[in-house]
Scaffold this motif. Structure first.
Motif, PDB file in Angstrom:
ATOM      1  N   ALA A 131       0.818  -0.970  -0.031  1.00  0.00           N
ATOM      2  CA  ALA A 131      -0.077   0.073  -0.004  1.00  0.00           C
ATOM      3  C   ALA A 131       1.025   1.306   0.035  1.00  0.00           C
ATOM      4  O   ALA A 131       2.043   1.166   0.537  1.00  0.00           O
ATOM      5  CB  ALA A 131      -0.848   0.015   1.385  1.00  0.00           C
ATOM      6  N   ALA A 132       0.378   2.332  -0.518  1.00  0.00           N
ATOM      7  CA  ALA A 132       1.110   3.542  -0.557  1.00  0.00           C
ATOM      8  C   ALA A 132       0.518   4.613  -0.115  1.00  0.00           C
ATOM      9  O   ALA A 132      -0.672   4.824   0.221  1.00  0.00           O
ATOM     10  CB  ALA A 132       1.665   3.725  -2.083  1.00  0.00           C
ATOM     11  N   ALA A 133       1.292   5.646   0.329  1.00  0.00           N
ATOM     12  CA  ALA A 133       0.545   6.959   1.058  1.00  0.00           C
ATOM     13  C   ALA A 133       1.269   8.102   0.557  1.00  0.00           C
ATOM     14  O   ALA A 133       2.542   8.013   0.764  1.00  0.00           O
ATOM     15  CB  ALA A 133       0.293   6.758   2.393  1.00  0.00           C
ATOM     16  N   ASP A 134       0.935   9.335   0.486  1.00  0.00           N
ATOM     17  CA  ASP A 134       1.419  10.369   0.272  1.00  0.00           C
ATOM     18  C   ASP A 134       1.913  11.249   1.491  1.00  0.00           C
ATOM     19  O   ASP A 134       1.054  11.287   2.442  1.00  0.00           O
ATOM     20  CB  ASP A 134       0.606  11.611  -0.544  1.00  0.00           C
ATOM     21  N   PRO A 135       3.143  11.525   1.995  1.00  0.00           N
ATOM     22  CA  PRO A 135       3.623  11.879   3.169  1.00  0.00           C
ATOM     23  C   PRO A 135       2.831  13.274   3.664  1.00  0.00           C
ATOM     24  O   PRO A 135       2.856  13.468   4.841  1.00  0.00           O
ATOM     25  CB  PRO A 135       5.150  12.100   3.040  1.00  0.00           C
ATOM     26  N   ALA A 136       2.326  14.019   2.473  1.00  0.00           N
ATOM     27  CA  ALA A 136       1.740  15.240   2.894  1.00  0.00           C
ATOM     28  C   ALA A 136       0.497  15.132   3.750  1.00  0.00           C
ATOM     29  O   ALA A 136       0.139  16.141   4.437  1.00  0.00           O
ATOM     30  CB  ALA A 136       1.053  15.971   1.492  1.00  0.00           C
ATOM     31  N   TYR A 137       0.010  13.774   3.644  1.00  0.00           N
ATOM     32  CA  TYR A 137      -1.002  13.690   4.661  1.00  0.00           C
ATOM     33  C   TYR A 137      -0.874  13.148   5.955  1.00  0.00           C
ATOM     34  O   TYR A 137      -1.737  12.667   6.740  1.00  0.00           O
ATOM     35  CB  TYR A 137      -2.276  12.794   4.094  1.00  0.00           C
ATOM     36  N   LEU A 138       0.299  12.905   6.344  1.00  0.00           N
ATOM     37  CA  LEU A 138       0.961  12.384   7.635  1.00  0.00           C
ATOM     38  C   LEU A 138       0.589  13.378   8.768  1.00  0.00           C
ATOM     39  O   LEU A 138       0.825  14.526   8.588  1.00  0.00           O
ATOM     40  CB  LEU A 138       2.458  12.082   7.316  1.00  0.00           C
ATOM     41  N   HIS A 139       0.101  12.721   9.807  1.00  0.00           N
ATOM     42  CA  HIS A 139      -0.141  13.652  11.182  1.00  0.00           C
ATOM     43  C   HIS A 139       1.119  13.141  12.094  1.00  0.00           C
ATOM     44  O   HIS A 139       1.201  11.884  12.127  1.00  0.00           O
ATOM     45  CB  HIS A 139      -1.531  13.294  11.673  1.00  0.00           C
ATOM     46  N   ARG A 140       1.602  14.003  12.854  1.00  0.00           N
ATOM     47  CA  ARG A 140       2.637  13.540  13.917  1.00  0.00           C
ATOM     48  C   ARG A 140       2.331  14.024  15.131  1.00  0.00           C
ATOM     49  O   ARG A 140       1.756  15.099  15.385  1.00  0.00           O
ATOM     50  CB  ARG A 140       3.763  14.134  13.498  1.00  0.00           C
ATOM     51  N   PHE A 141       2.115  12.884  16.351  1.00  0.00           N
ATOM     52  CA  PHE A 141       1.885  13.204  17.627  1.00  0.00           C
ATOM     53  C   PHE A 141       2.880  12.891  18.694  1.00  0.00           C
ATOM     54  O   PHE A 141       3.628  11.933  18.247  1.00  0.00           O
ATOM     55  CB  PHE A 141       0.498  12.384  17.945  1.00  0.00           C
ATOM     56  N   ASP A 142       2.873  13.870  19.335  1.00  0.00           N
ATOM     57  CA  ASP A 142       3.687  13.399  20.757  1.00  0.00           C
ATOM     58  C   ASP A 142       3.038  12.293  21.459  1.00  0.00           C
ATOM     59  O   ASP A 142       2.134  12.415  21.930  1.00  0.00           O
ATOM     60  CB  ASP A 142       3.955  14.685  21.596  1.00  0.00           C
ATOM     61  N   ARG A 143       3.924  11.253  21.552  1.00  0.00           N
ATOM     62  CA  ARG A 143       3.238  10.133  22.142  1.00  0.00           C
ATOM     63  C   ARG A 143       3.070  10.089  23.661  1.00  0.00           C
ATOM     64  O   ARG A 143       2.121   9.711  24.001  1.00  0.00           O
ATOM     65  CB  ARG A 143       4.072   8.718  21.757  1.00  0.00           C
ATOM     66  N   GLU A 144       3.928  10.805  24.210  1.00  0.00           N
ATOM     67  CA  GLU A 144       3.763  11.281  25.664  1.00  0.00           C
ATOM     68  C   GLU A 144       2.662  12.026  25.954  1.00  0.00           C
ATOM     69  O   GLU A 144       1.575  11.806  26.707  1.00  0.00           O
ATOM     70  CB  GLU A 144       4.958  12.074  26.136  1.00  0.00           C
TER      71      GLU A 144
END
Lengths: 354, 293
Positions: A336-349
């Motif tokens: 499967a593939a995805a465009d990194p533009a749609y990536l969300h990043r969260f602080d796990r802590e």
């Protein structure tokens, strides 16, 4: 027509349970604000505090320019639609609608005018002489709305008004509520646990969790830029795919350089199922992320299907949206593939968005 | 109502038999005996009796003592039922508002129901007897001429209070349950609709508990008619000067004390007819105005 202003509102029950932990919220005049959250998040308590059915432990609530903390529900100039409709079973529909107006000693001509108008607007004219027990769920819902309408209040409060209806009626009434509110431009505060209802109705969506506001914003803002892991998983169906990022990247996921660098706090990556696609047999495109999945199941909705698969080495399960009907067999390995533009990043802590 | 269909023709009757048998033994049999008895006249020594047709009835109905007893019964029953129900409803609404010790409060209020009527009567007698009662002493001290042994109205008041006191617990229990079944959201909706708490009670709560009120009205009337014998016997013995002699008490007095068996049987037949009529009227007219949710 009025603005509702909540300032650091708290609710502490006997025994120290804190149901609402400091909520500040401003509902503009004429706006439709939806409070959404899982059960026990304090959304109903908050609404009942605005209505005057629960006392306010601390903070202030103002409707219009009046602080209403000490006012009786009747003096707050609000009308409420209850989950179970709360129609008076021993009165006819007409009496139900008139009750609040008669209690306010309104002239009978004016009462009749308002009842007729509301009945026309909600198409319940033929039901006026029946009792609630003789009505269907959808009709009762309309009468409950009518009882709020005739009051012509400064604000409408809705406490999960559609959750007792079947799916089809719910969609229909949802649209109707929206249309009515647009037309009357009455400030509305609406509580629901259904994120779909929340997305479709709200001018402003307020996501509550454990007595606090997680995020407030327009539905699309909340959907596209969830402020926390909680919001990311609560809004959207199926939920956003979450990938805990380890020191060595994520097994089975190849990404452009630097995208998965472990610098900074421990992260969780998120990507929505609709931003992923099946890319089996395709050559990798530059700049794209690729997932190596083992299919665990397929959910066919009709217009679309969701393919569920796990990353290798006991990695997390992700969902991929596929248009139409997908025939993939469980157990197959595919890419499967995805465009990194749609990536969300969260602080796990902290769970907050980075 | 659903119709049950039994494959066996005998089984349904067999299942009904115990209930029917009990009704026959404890109602139809004594009732028919009373009816038979009411048309007989016994000689003073109870050795023989003769059939006199309706003579007992004409005698009873023509007797001013009997008509007085009818009046006494009406006053007594209406006062007892109204007092017992009104107080019970008041206590039940108060119990709804109690936050701490709700269970204790309720338990305490239910206890009087466990007291036997004759004992309840004795309790009131001890409290209000003019020669030894504590409250009688207090009342006289306060300058009130309290003497139910001489004053018929005071005697009536005393038996009404005693009879109502005993029935309050029962009514309370039903009213508490009824109040709890009124959905909270209705009260809240009415509060938002601008109804004061008094208005909410009379326009929302009271109509919604009407089925219970109606049921209690029937039960209390029957109670006041029939089950208050013990109280009246213990407190006033029907006196003074028949001021508290209800129909049931007169049946007992004429039959077992004065040994006019035929007259007493005629009275009990009349009583039976009155109660059947009363219950029929209540169901026919009052129930129509009751809303069953």
């Amino acid at each position: 027509m009025a603005k509702i202003e909540l300032k650091d509102v708290r609710k502490v029950y006997h025994g120290g349970v804190e149901a609402v932990k400091g909520v500040s919220l401003s509902v503009e005049d004429g706006a439709f604000v939806v409070l959404v959250g899982p059960s026990g998040c304090g959304k109903s308590t908050l609404l009942r505090m605005v209505a005057g059915l629960e006392s306010i432990s601390s903070g202030t609530i103002a409707i219009g320019d009046r602080v209403v903390n000490e006012l009786e529900p009747a003096e707050r100039d609000i009308a409420m639609v209850f989950q179970n409709y709360a129609l008076y079973p021993h009165m006819t529909v007409r009496k139900n609608l008139e009750y609040g107006l008669k209690n306010r000693k309104m002239a009978s001509g004016e009462i009749a005018r308002r009842v007729d108008e509301a009945a026309k607007m909600l198409e319940i004219g033929a039901l006026l002489d029946r009792r609630p027990g003789q009505l269907s769920g959808g009709q009762r819902q309309r009468v409950a709305m009518g009882r709020a309408l005739v009051r012509e209040p400064a604000a409408f409060l809705f406490d999960e008004p559609l959750s007792n209806l079947d799916a089809k009626l719910r969609v229909q009434m949802r649209a109707e509520i929206r249309r009515l509110q647009r037309r009357l431009k009455t400030t509305s505060l609406y509580v629901t646990h259904d994120q779909l209802e929340a997305m479709t109705l709200a001018d402003t969506l307020v996501v509550l969790n454990a007595g606090r506001i997680e995020q407030a914003g327009s539905p699309m803002e909340v959907y596209e830029r969830p402020a926390s892991l909680f919001v990311a998983t609560f809004i959207g169906s199926p939920a956003m795919n979450l990938l805990p990022l380890g020191a060595g990247g994520i097994a089975g996921l190849t990404a452009p350089d630097g995208l998965l660098s472990g610098a900074g706090p421990a992260k969780t990556l998120g990507i929505r199922p609709e931003h992923m696609r099946l890319a089996d047999g395709e050559a990798p495109r530059p700049g794209e992320m690729r997932f190596d999945l083992t299919v665990t199941g397929v959910e066919v909705v009709g217009a679309e299907s969701f393919v569920y698969g796990t990353l290798p080495e006991g990695g997390p399960e992700v969902a991929v949206r596929v248009a139409g009907y997908s025939h993939v067999e469980p157990g197959t390995r595919l890419a499967a593939a995805a465009d990194p533009a749609y990536l969300h990043r969260f602080d796990r802590e902290t769970g907050r968005r980075i | 109502m659903q119709k049950a269909v039994f494959p066996n023709r005998v089984l349904p009757y067999l299942l009904l038999a115990p209930q029917v048998a009990i009704t026959i033994v404890f109602f139809y049999w004594p009732a028919s005996q009373a009816l038979y008895q009411s048309m007989l006249k016994e000689d003073p020594f109870g050795l023989k009796s003769k059939f006199v047709g309706l003579q007992n009835f004409t005698q009873v109905l023509g007797n001013p003592d009997y008509l007085n007893s009818v009046r006494v019964t009406v006053v007594f029953s209406v006062s007892t039922a109204v007092l017992a129900m009104a107080l019970a409803l008041f206590l039940a609404t108060a119990a709804e508002k109690v936050v701490r010790g709700k269970g204790f409060y309720r338990t305490m209020l239910i206890w009087p129901y466990a007291v036997a009527p004759a004992v309840a009567g004795l309790l009131f007698l001890f409290m209000f007897n003019p020669s030894m009662g504590t409250f009688a002493y207090l009342l006289r001290d306060a300058g009130y001429r309290w003497n139910p042994l001489l004053d018929g109205d005071q005697a009536m008041l005393l038996v009404v209070v005693a009879a109502a006191w005993k029935q309050i617990s029962y009514n309370f229990l039903f009213f508490v349950a009824a109040l709890q079944s009124v959905p909270r959201s209705l009260i809240e909706a009415a509060a938002i609709d601008g109804a004061s708490s008094t208005k909410r009670f009379w326009t929302i709560v009271f109509p919604l508990i009407a089925p219970t009120t109606f049921f209690l009205l029937v039960v209390n009337t029957v109670y006041a008619f029939f089950d208050t014998f013990g109280i009246i016997d213990a407190v006033t013995g029907g006196g003074p000067a028949q001021a508290t002699q209800t129909l049931v008490y007169k049946v007992y007095n004429d039959g077992f004390v004065n040994l006019d068996l035929g007259g007493s049987a005629a009275q009990s037949v009349i009583l039976m007819a009155i109660v059947i009529a009363l219950t029929a009227i209540q169901f026919r007219y009052v129930e129509k105005r009751v809303h069953y949710a």
